[in-house]
Design a protein around this motif. Sequence first.
Motif, PDB file in Angstrom:
ATOM      1  N   ASP A  36      31.230  51.211  55.669  1.00 31.25           N
ATOM      2  CA  ASP A  36      32.338  50.670  55.642  1.00 31.25           C
ATOM      3  C   ASP A  36      32.586  49.759  54.432  1.00 31.25           C
ATOM      4  O   ASP A  36      32.197  48.611  53.944  1.00 31.25           O
ATOM      5  CB  ASP A  36      32.070  49.745  56.875  1.00 31.25           C
ATOM      6  CG  ASP A  36      32.439  50.290  58.134  1.00 31.25           C
ATOM      7  OD1 ASP A  36      32.748  51.254  58.448  1.00 31.25           O
ATOM      8  OD2 ASP A  36      31.618  49.409  58.901  1.00 31.25           O
ATOM      9  N   VAL A  37      33.607  50.228  53.915  1.00 31.28           N
ATOM     10  CA  VAL A  37      33.790  49.591  52.203  1.00 31.28           C
ATOM     11  C   VAL A  37      34.790  48.282  53.152  1.00 31.28           C
ATOM     12  O   VAL A  37      35.863  48.326  53.742  1.00 31.28           O
ATOM     13  CB  VAL A  37      35.513  50.539  51.681  1.00 31.28           C
ATOM     14  CG1 VAL A  37      35.808  50.142  50.405  1.00 31.28           C
ATOM     15  CG2 VAL A  37      34.085  51.950  51.491  1.00 31.28           C
ATOM     16  N   VAL A  38      34.665  47.751  52.223  1.00 29.74           N
ATOM     17  CA  VAL A  38      35.518  46.056  52.244  1.00 29.74           C
ATOM     18  C   VAL A  38      36.200  45.983  51.753  1.00 29.74           C
ATOM     19  O   VAL A  38      36.739  44.544  51.761  1.00 29.74           O
ATOM     20  CB  VAL A  38      34.255  44.827  52.833  1.00 29.74           C
ATOM     21  CG1 VAL A  38      33.511  45.316  54.383  1.00 29.74           C
ATOM     22  CG2 VAL A  38      33.415  44.745  52.276  1.00 29.74           C
ATOM     23  N   PHE A  39      35.692  46.226  49.908  1.00 30.03           N
ATOM     24  CA  PHE A  39      36.823  45.351  49.087  1.00 30.03           C
ATOM     25  C   PHE A  39      36.586  46.745  48.131  1.00 30.03           C
ATOM     26  O   PHE A  39      35.984  47.106  47.769  1.00 30.03           O
ATOM     27  CB  PHE A  39      35.841  43.965  48.876  1.00 30.03           C
ATOM     28  CG  PHE A  39      37.187  43.133  47.828  1.00 30.03           C
ATOM     29  CD1 PHE A  39      37.382  42.942  48.153  1.00 30.03           C
ATOM     30  CD2 PHE A  39      36.041  43.048  46.508  1.00 30.03           C
ATOM     31  CE1 PHE A  39      38.472  42.145  47.607  1.00 30.03           C
ATOM     32  CE2 PHE A  39      37.138  42.809  45.198  1.00 30.03           C
ATOM     33  CZ  PHE A  39      37.809  41.939  45.965  1.00 30.03           C
ATOM     34  N   VAL A  40      38.107  47.024  47.352  1.00 28.15           N
ATOM     35  CA  VAL A  40      37.763  46.949  45.969  1.00 28.15           C
ATOM     36  C   VAL A  40      38.692  46.506  44.758  1.00 28.15           C
ATOM     37  O   VAL A  40      39.604  45.787  45.852  1.00 28.15           O
ATOM     38  CB  VAL A  40      38.328  48.923  46.237  1.00 28.15           C
ATOM     39  CG1 VAL A  40      37.097  49.650  47.500  1.00 28.15           C
ATOM     40  CG2 VAL A  40      39.450  48.721  47.137  1.00 28.15           C
ATOM     41  N   ASP A  41      38.208  46.885  43.739  1.00 29.25           N
ATOM     42  CA  ASP A  41      38.658  45.518  43.148  1.00 29.25           C
ATOM     43  C   ASP A  41      38.869  46.163  41.741  1.00 29.25           C
ATOM     44  O   ASP A  41      38.387  47.315  41.056  1.00 29.25           O
ATOM     45  CB  ASP A  41      36.843  45.139  42.270  1.00 29.25           C
ATOM     46  CG  ASP A  41      37.751  43.341  41.196  1.00 29.25           C
ATOM     47  OD1 ASP A  41      39.141  43.810  40.728  1.00 29.25           O
ATOM     48  OD2 ASP A  41      36.791  43.673  39.992  1.00 29.25           O
ATOM     49  N   LEU A  42      40.360  46.675  41.897  1.00 31.25           N
ATOM     50  CA  LEU A  42      40.923  47.770  40.851  1.00 31.25           C
ATOM     51  C   LEU A  42      41.469  46.790  39.780  1.00 31.25           C
ATOM     52  O   LEU A  42      42.289  45.871  39.551  1.00 31.25           O
ATOM     53  CB  LEU A  42      41.952  48.500  41.391  1.00 31.25           C
ATOM     54  CG  LEU A  42      41.628  49.128  43.015  1.00 31.25           C
ATOM     55  CD1 LEU A  42      42.747  49.651  43.953  1.00 31.25           C
ATOM     56  CD2 LEU A  42      40.516  50.517  42.743  1.00 31.25           C
ATOM     57  N   PRO A  43      41.690  48.167  38.646  1.00 27.72           N
ATOM     58  CA  PRO A  43      42.582  47.480  37.015  1.00 27.72           C
ATOM     59  C   PRO A  43      43.483  47.094  37.288  1.00 27.72           C
ATOM     60  O   PRO A  43      44.218  47.729  38.294  1.00 27.72           O
ATOM     61  CB  PRO A  43      42.221  48.281  36.380  1.00 27.72           C
ATOM     62  CG  PRO A  43      42.031  49.742  37.355  1.00 27.72           C
ATOM     63  CD  PRO A  43      41.842  49.366  38.309  1.00 27.72           C
ATOM     64  N   GLU A  44      44.403  45.577  36.281  1.00 26.60           N
ATOM     65  CA  GLU A  44      45.436  46.024  35.961  1.00 26.60           C
ATOM     66  C   GLU A  44      46.190  47.440  35.187  1.00 26.60           C
ATOM     67  O   GLU A  44      45.925  48.519  34.460  1.00 26.60           O
ATOM     68  CB  GLU A  44      45.933  44.826  35.447  1.00 26.60           C
ATOM     69  CG  GLU A  44      46.442  43.754  35.956  1.00 26.60           C
ATOM     70  CD  GLU A  44      46.048  42.796  35.297  1.00 26.60           C
ATOM     71  OE1 GLU A  44      47.150  42.270  34.236  1.00 26.60           O
ATOM     72  OE2 GLU A  44      45.189  41.402  35.398  1.00 26.60           O
ATOM     73  N   VAL A  45      47.699  47.422  36.968  1.00 28.61           N
ATOM     74  CA  VAL A  45      48.722  48.464  35.661  1.00 28.61           C
ATOM     75  C   VAL A  45      48.976  48.568  34.302  1.00 28.61           C
ATOM     76  O   VAL A  45      49.062  47.150  34.087  1.00 28.61           O
ATOM     77  CB  VAL A  45      49.856  48.613  36.535  1.00 28.61           C
ATOM     78  CG1 VAL A  45      50.563  49.453  35.492  1.00 28.61           C
ATOM     79  CG2 VAL A  45      49.086  49.366  37.643  1.00 28.61           C
ATOM     80  N   GLY A  46      49.090  49.212  33.772  1.00 30.48           N
ATOM     81  CA  GLY A  46      49.168  49.482  32.084  1.00 30.48           C
ATOM     82  C   GLY A  46      47.909  48.826  31.429  1.00 30.48           C
ATOM     83  O   GLY A  46      47.670  49.476  30.129  1.00 30.48           O
ATOM     84  N   THR A  47      46.982  48.805  31.501  1.00 35.51           N
ATOM     85  CA  THR A  47      45.576  49.016  31.096  1.00 35.51           C
ATOM     86  C   THR A  47      45.226  50.670  30.713  1.00 35.51           C
ATOM     87  O   THR A  47      45.780  51.377  30.987  1.00 35.51           O
ATOM     88  CB  THR A  47      44.535  48.012  31.654  1.00 35.51           C
ATOM     89  OG1 THR A  47      43.671  48.915  32.770  1.00 35.51           O
ATOM     90  CG2 THR A  47      44.748  46.494  31.479  1.00 35.51           C
TER      91      THR A  47
END
Lengths: 124, 447, 488
Positions: A36-47
Amino acid sequence: MYPDDLKYSKEHEWVRMSGDIAEIGVTVFAQESLGDVVFVDLPEVGTNVEQFAKFGEIESVKAVSDLFSPIGGKITEVNSAAADTPEVVNEDPYGSGWLIKVELNDTAQLDELMDAATYQATLE
Amino acid sequence: MASSAHTSPNHPYIPSTDSERAEMLGAIGVDSLDALLEDIPAQHRHPKLNLAAGLSEQELSTVFGSIAAENASPSSGYISFLGAGSYSHYIPSTVRSILQRGEFVTAYTPYQPEAAQGTLQVGFEFQTIVCQLTEMEVANAGMYDGPTAFAEACLMAARVTKRTKIGVLSSTDKRLSDTLLAYSKYQGIEIVEVAADATDIPDDLACIGIQSPNFFGEIEDVQRLTKLAHDNGALSVVHVNPTALGMFKAPGEFDVDIVTAEGQPLGVPMAFGGPYVGLFACKKAHIRQMPGRIIGRTTDTKGRTGYALTLQTREQHIRRERATSNICTSTQLIGLMVTVYAATLGKQGMKDLASLCYQKAHYAAAEINKLDGYSVKSSGTFFHEFVVTCPSAPPKINEALLKKKIIGGLDISDRSESGMLVCVTETSSKADIDRFVKALSEIGVSA
Amino acid sequence: MTISINAGGVDRRLLMDRSVTGRKAFTLPASDVPTQNLPDSSLLRDDVELPEVSQLEVIRYFSVLSQLNFSIDTNFYPLGSCTMKYNPKINDELSNLPGLANIHPLQPDVTVQGAIRLLKNLQDDLGEITGLSGVSLAPLAGAQGEYAGLLIARAYHDARSDSARTVAIVPDSAHGTNPASAAMAGLEVVTVRSDDQGNVDVENLRELANSNTAVFMLTIPSTLGLFEPNILEITKIVHDAGGLVYADGANLNALLGVVKLGDLGVDICHSNLHKTFSTPHGGGGPGSGPVMVTNELAKFLPKPVAVKTDVGYVLATPEMSVGSINGFHGSFSIAARAYAYIKALGQEGLRSVSENAIISANYIQAKLRDKYDLAADRYCMHETVLSAARQKKRGVAGLDIAKRLLDFGIHAPTMYFPMIVDEALMVEPTESESKETLDHFIAVMRQIDDEVDSAPELLHDAPHDLPVTRLDEATAARKPVLRWSAEV
Ligand SMILES: Cc1ncc(COP(=O)(O)O)c(C=O)c1O
């Protein structure tokens, strides 16, 4: 389980090209082994992200894995639905569970990825 | 008593008898314990242990009785005006009673939530109480103590802001900043002092660490300092005294980012410095950078409410060298004491307690201020601690006080000239205070 | 008001849900001093939102909650690596004597001679037991002991102007606190492999140890419950490379009077008083993690250290101390309990503790090895690491076995640790448990293995009769609810 129109990396990410935009997510194998995936940490747009470099993290209840981008380039979009309701990564990894979109800067990068049959063979 | 290294004397803590041991060794397939120890270099096996022989429970009680009798405490007729991070408060019978429950005392970290709902629900209550006291959004289940909570909060601010310079207000207890120093020494962190009246700070600070009431007992302008931090892209980290929160505005009202406190005043014996519990609360937005255990509410397969450790991917057992902290065993049981204490005092009790401490401390300060040669230095608003400037060296005065069975305030002449930090709580009666004041006046300059 | 009743009729409502305006559990005395002026009202708050309940409700609420726990006092609790032994009641009682509980940490040394003497004696005893005579009782738990030890290692290298040593070598079997503490100490973590016997791969260590090595962190006995047979060679490799050897002493329960860490070439170690020395685990602390070092390193110890001088006992700061790692002098009342434990057992009793702990673990291993795989097929020390790999192939995970044990009133072993063992179940019986209890556990584990084939659903759905069944931890993490609020 592993659609033919996608390209795959050995780190269990997939790429769907439309024009010069690469949509990226994790494979069924990845989401099943995480649970079960509980969290995804994604980068900022534009990087910018380099090919095969880390772009984020994905967590289950008792594990955390780095996400590696199969394609290098500028990040044009991130999936806020995946951030808010991470269960979509389990439920629909190739659809609404996509993670980021990257502007492909060099089509040669695609040659370093696998097709579905080759990827599937690595799992056996 | 048996004395060979290979047989075991019977002891009340060890049930196996010689014949059971022999039976077990037989089942293992060896004829002696030594056969199980072959991996240990033979020349180092069974070293001599130069320790005394074991004592019976009765003998042990005698030994401890004499150790305890060598210490000066209220039970041996002493009164004390020490504070500075550890405070004398009355502990209600409910706290001591619940602390007798072996089911709480002898359990461990609730890794199996189905078998630990008691510990977990108490932890959830503890988090709730910390949030209500501080008016913050979220809290963890406790840190080792106040100073480590403060240190970890400043390091958390560095992670959140991705900055490496930590500001600490000049009025802060050295015990907080020294712990921060020991925690940050090798992490590429620089610690800078921020003047309490600063109107400007460097624009690359991760946070301003503020203590309020500060080391000298005074309430800081947390609102102004927090705004100053935010205007410069920094967080505000505020270390509070939980007893003071019964009357003074909570940090949550001032948009503070992280709040820490020493939980000891809330029902925990001073016990020569520990064990205590660090309170730790923050804004919900920063929760993934929070150290320590966190307990969450959920449901079981039948839809019933239950509690479990949550957001564990922050922690060392999963993230290892990239964890938010190395903390593992923390202070669950002290958290229980705090929880029972807060439940017992309740809404009215916490208010009354703060008021009582305030009244008594201010009475003591006013009386001392009347004495020749002594003056109360605290200029702003203080809670239950204040600085007295003494007519002679504080250690000398304390020595003279001790002869009268009074443990005076803390000598802080290194931070405030001829300064003594005096603390008065509800455990001092008016008679105690008057005795202290009279003694000070008698000692005066003669010390 | 909604009422949620749990299994067994337990009312799980929170304190705030039970709160009734005006009710109270406690009265403060009236003020006996003349009324003082209040500060400016802008500084004051109105109310603190805390529960309003009666005194009986406080007692009943917490008493009922306590009954939802497994604990050593009520259950066999073979949680590996945690040494869940009997916590003698006399120790709690003695540590609560007013002369110990009601002393302030900043009292002048002359007024706390008994307390400092106790600390000094405990330091000496721990030094004797580990063979490392420099001792500070400051660390508040094992992880803080590790951190203190690593600070000492760094200070030692710094003092020799050898500051390029920034690597901690850590086995792949190490507890999570080891790499986490190393990272806090600014050390890069390099992993050394374990071999197929569960030992440190000596050749791999030889390749890794070099002029960058600050410290090698080794758990002795290892997290697999094994004694490292090449220990003398290992400490020599590290020393030859100029590094220090740190022993994680969480498993010291196997070594009392059996071997001294200092004799093996260990430079620094910590011990968990809440494991080996019987202090209660408290549902997750408080603990105490004293750090022990060689004479040479004693000058770097964190403060304070209790010292005996001509004028009596004092709390001193070592000459080149790494500083204060917490507020005062460590977990004093935990130290008092540990001291009482050492005094009660004495030399022979302590030896007997480890001997019995080792025999019990090997007994369980011998009686279960036909049904469960072993992490390493050799005699263990005070704990045995089983693997449920065989059961996994038959459709049942280690987790299911652990949960099923709860149905029998037995706490689960440590699961999925060490990470190098597939489906690990780490069983530590301790010397406190009788042979009948061990036999019962063995019988239950064998029955559970039968159930893997005969009634797998019993395992998948376990536990059945506890206050809750398995919890939805995914939702707990996705949508965290971390406190009471009027809405939930
Ligand atoms: C092998 C080992 N090392 C270190 C620790 C950390 O000790 P503590 O939890 O007291 O910080 C533990 C226990 O939790 C452990 O089992």
